[in-house]
Design an enzyme around this catalytic site. Structure first.
Site, PDB file in Angstrom:
ATOM      1  CB  ALA A  22      -0.929  -0.015   1.210  1.00 25.08           C
ATOM      2  CB  THR A  26       0.913   6.621   0.613  1.00 25.86           C
ATOM      3  OG1 THR A  26       2.332   6.502   0.493  1.00 25.86           O
ATOM      4  CG2 THR A  26       0.370   5.435   1.398  1.00 25.86           C
ATOM      5  NE  ARG A  34       0.171   0.339   9.226  1.00 27.61           N
ATOM      6  CZ  ARG A  34       1.323  -0.275   9.292  1.00 27.61           C
ATOM      7  NH1 ARG A  34       2.116  -0.069  10.302  1.00 27.61           N
ATOM      8  NH2 ARG A  34       1.698  -1.100   8.358  1.00 27.61           N
ATOM      9  CG  HIS A 117      -4.401  -8.813  -1.805  1.00 24.62           C
ATOM     10  ND1 HIS A 117      -4.006  -8.017  -0.758  1.00 24.62           N
ATOM     11  CD2 HIS A 117      -3.949 -10.057  -1.511  1.00 24.62           C
ATOM     12  CE1 HIS A 117      -3.346  -8.754   0.124  1.00 24.62           C
ATOM     13  NE2 HIS A 117      -3.286  -9.983  -0.315  1.00 24.62           N
ATOM     14  CB  CYS A 138     -22.515 -17.539 -13.892  1.00 20.09           C
ATOM     15  SG  CYS A 138     -22.467 -15.805 -14.428  1.00 20.09           S
ATOM     16  CB  SER A 201       4.966  -4.314   1.752  1.00 23.21           C
ATOM     17  OG  SER A 201       4.359  -5.333   2.533  1.00 23.21           O
ATOM     18  CB  SER A 202       4.134  -3.340   7.284  1.00 21.12           C
ATOM     19  OG  SER A 202       3.024  -4.175   7.014  1.00 21.12           O
TER      20      SER A 202
HETATM   21  P1  NAD Z   1       0.810  -2.080   5.093  1.00 22.44           P
HETATM   22  O1  NAD Z   1      -0.198  -1.036   5.471  1.00 22.44           O
HETATM   23  O2  NAD Z   1       0.949  -3.267   5.925  1.00 22.44           O
HETATM   24  O3  NAD Z   1       2.230  -1.446   4.922  1.00 22.44           O
HETATM   25  C1  NAD Z   1       2.407  -0.292   4.182  1.00 22.44           C
HETATM   26  C2  NAD Z   1       3.777   0.211   4.593  1.00 22.44           C
HETATM   27  O4  NAD Z   1       4.147   1.238   3.693  1.00 22.44           O
HETATM   28  C3  NAD Z   1       3.783   0.807   6.004  1.00 22.44           C
HETATM   29  O5  NAD Z   1       4.880   0.277   6.716  1.00 22.44           O
HETATM   30  C4  NAD Z   1       3.936   2.303   5.748  1.00 22.44           C
HETATM   31  O6  NAD Z   1       4.651   2.942   6.790  1.00 22.44           O
HETATM   32  C5  NAD Z   1       4.714   2.286   4.462  1.00 22.44           C
HETATM   33  N1  NAD Z   1       4.568   3.467   3.623  1.00 22.44           N
HETATM   34  C6  NAD Z   1       3.486   4.273   3.487  1.00 22.44           C
HETATM   35  N2  NAD Z   1       3.723   5.203   2.545  1.00 22.44           N
HETATM   36  C7  NAD Z   1       5.001   4.981   2.098  1.00 22.44           C
HETATM   37  C8  NAD Z   1       5.814   5.617   1.127  1.00 22.44           C
HETATM   38  N3  NAD Z   1       5.355   6.653   0.402  1.00 22.44           N
HETATM   39  N4  NAD Z   1       7.044   5.125   0.906  1.00 22.44           N
HETATM   40  C9  NAD Z   1       7.529   4.078   1.632  1.00 22.44           C
HETATM   41  N5  NAD Z   1       6.802   3.446   2.579  1.00 22.44           N
HETATM   42  C10 NAD Z   1       5.539   3.889   2.792  1.00 22.44           C
HETATM   43  O7  NAD Z   1       0.436  -2.396   3.558  1.00 22.44           O
HETATM   44  P2  NAD Z   1       0.514  -3.724   2.808  1.00 22.44           P
HETATM   45  O8  NAD Z   1       1.732  -4.448   3.251  1.00 22.44           O
HETATM   46  O9  NAD Z   1       0.344  -3.457   1.381  1.00 22.44           O
HETATM   47  O10 NAD Z   1      -0.814  -4.437   3.311  1.00 22.44           O
HETATM   48  C11 NAD Z   1      -2.036  -3.732   3.428  1.00 22.44           C
HETATM   49  C12 NAD Z   1      -3.202  -4.387   2.742  1.00 22.44           C
HETATM   50  O11 NAD Z   1      -4.053  -3.338   2.339  1.00 22.44           O
HETATM   51  C13 NAD Z   1      -2.897  -5.148   1.507  1.00 22.44           C
HETATM   52  O12 NAD Z   1      -3.634  -6.305   1.584  1.00 22.44           O
HETATM   53  C14 NAD Z   1      -3.440  -4.297   0.345  1.00 22.44           C
HETATM   54  O13 NAD Z   1      -4.124  -5.102  -0.584  1.00 22.44           O
HETATM   55  C15 NAD Z   1      -4.464  -3.400   0.983  1.00 22.44           C
HETATM   56  N6  NAD Z   1      -4.489  -1.988   0.537  1.00 22.44           N
HETATM   57  C16 NAD Z   1      -4.259  -1.677  -0.767  1.00 22.44           C
HETATM   58  C17 NAD Z   1      -4.241  -0.347  -1.166  1.00 22.44           C
HETATM   59  C18 NAD Z   1      -4.015  -0.024  -2.619  1.00 22.44           C
HETATM   60  O14 NAD Z   1      -4.453  -0.771  -3.506  1.00 22.44           O
HETATM   61  N7  NAD Z   1      -3.313   1.074  -2.918  1.00 22.44           N
HETATM   62  C19 NAD Z   1      -4.442   0.667  -0.240  1.00 22.44           C
HETATM   63  C20 NAD Z   1      -4.700   0.310   1.095  1.00 22.44           C
HETATM   64  C21 NAD Z   1      -4.704  -1.028   1.463  1.00 22.44           C
END
Ligand code: NAD
Length: 260
Positions: A22, A26, A34, A117, A138, A201-202
């Site tokens: 995610a 951002t 978050r 996903h 279907c 990704s965390s």
């Molecule tokens: P996560 O929320 O677990 O981790 C995201 C990480 O990215 C965090 O540690 C955060 O601090 C970091 N982060 C945020 N902005 C950043 C940036 N600009 N540069 C570097 N790091 C940054 O996200 P995840 O591991 O992807 O898991 C969350 C779940 O949420 C997934 O299943 C995903 O499918 C879903 N999701 C998807 C979207 C999307 O499609 N854009 C948005 C929100 C959630």
């Protein structure tokens, strides 16, 4: 901002595989769960489990509202998405694996994207599932705009135009099984990579957390870009604690110009 260890890792790799979460999006204005503000302060992602979706017309109606809000914001790829396209065109990125459902990698121009996903850009019939977590539609699929058009016509909970079953985004919701063939494609990519580059990704939950482990087992290097510590930093050869769009474009530009 140029991170020399990242440049070096990219420059010496010939088969990079990127894995995005995610945090990749951002900087396109798509909040992670978050982020303060944004869509997830008005919608609780935990509300949208697969079982609740199947059980409740109200959850389905809210889900279309939430999707509509997301697409109305018209998020665009950011320079970190673009940097991965550059790396692919340079012949050194074999593909992108993503947890994101926003379609921004493809919109940026990435050619090979494995969406763990699914995608919020498409919808599909899920029929009337008899087994929890198992879509049993279907086979009808459409674009998400079709559902929005239905909602505009006053149908809060559109049903399949072919069989009348439930219609859902082509995404994997909480409580839903991952697609096995998609996981296999991701595994194959990582096993054949020489550098796994994870971005935003965390890496705390599986399957995301498993990809760096798989890369290490396969003898691949691991680079992690994230703005906070991740669950897999201890496995990484390179850890860059920064925002993706602030470090990745410069690193890719430096790595590709040194070899190009
Ligand atoms: P996560 O929320 O677990 O981790 C995201 C990480 O990215 C965090 O540690 C955060 O601090 C970091 N982060 C945020 N902005 C950043 C940036 N600009 N540069 C570097 N790091 C940054 O996200 P995840 O591991 O992807 O898991 C969350 C779940 O949420 C997934 O299943 C995903 O499918 C879903 N999701 C998807 C979207 C999307 O499609 N854009 C948005 C929100 C959630």
């Amino acid at each position: 901002m140029v991170d020399e260890s990242l440049v070096d890792a990219l420059r010496t790799a010939s088969r990079v595989v990127a894995f995005s979460g995610a945090g990749m999006s951002t900087e396109s204005g798509v909040p992670d769960f978050r982020s303060p503000g944004g869509i997830w302060t008005r919608y609780d992602p935990r509300e949208f489990t697969f079982d609740r979706y199947v059980d409740s017309a109200d959850v389905r109606a809210r889900s279309w509202q939430m999707r509509r809000e997301f697409f109305d914001a018209a998020p665009q790829p950011n320079p970190a998405h673009d940097a991965l396209v550059t790396l692919e065109r340079d012949g050194r990125l074999a593909g992108v694996i993503t947890q994101n459902i926003d379609g921004l990698h493809q919109q940026a121009g990435s050619q090979y994207v494995v969406e763990l996903h699914g995608t919020a850009r498409d919808v599909q019939c899920i029929g009337w599932p008899s087994r929890p977590g198992e879509p049993a539609g279907c086979g009808w699929q459409g674009k998400t705009e079709w559902a929005f058009d239905q909602v505009d016509l006053g149908v809060d909970d559109p049903t399949c135009p072919v069989c009348g079953g439930l219609v859902k985004s082509a995404t994997i919701s909480f409580g839903q099984m991952l697609d096995r063939s998609v996981m296999e494609a991701a595994t194959e990519l990582v096993e054949e990579s020489d550098l796994l580059l994870t971005v935003g990704s965390s890496l705390q939950v599986y399957p995301a957390a498993g990809l760096p482990e798989l890369a290490v087992q396969a003898g691949s290097r691991v680079a992690i870009i994230n703005d906070e510590p991740t669950g897999m930093d201890h496995l990484a050869d390179v850890v860059v604690r920064a925002r993706a769009a602030e470090v990745l474009p410069d690193a890719v530009a430096a790595a590709t110009s040194q070899t190009g």
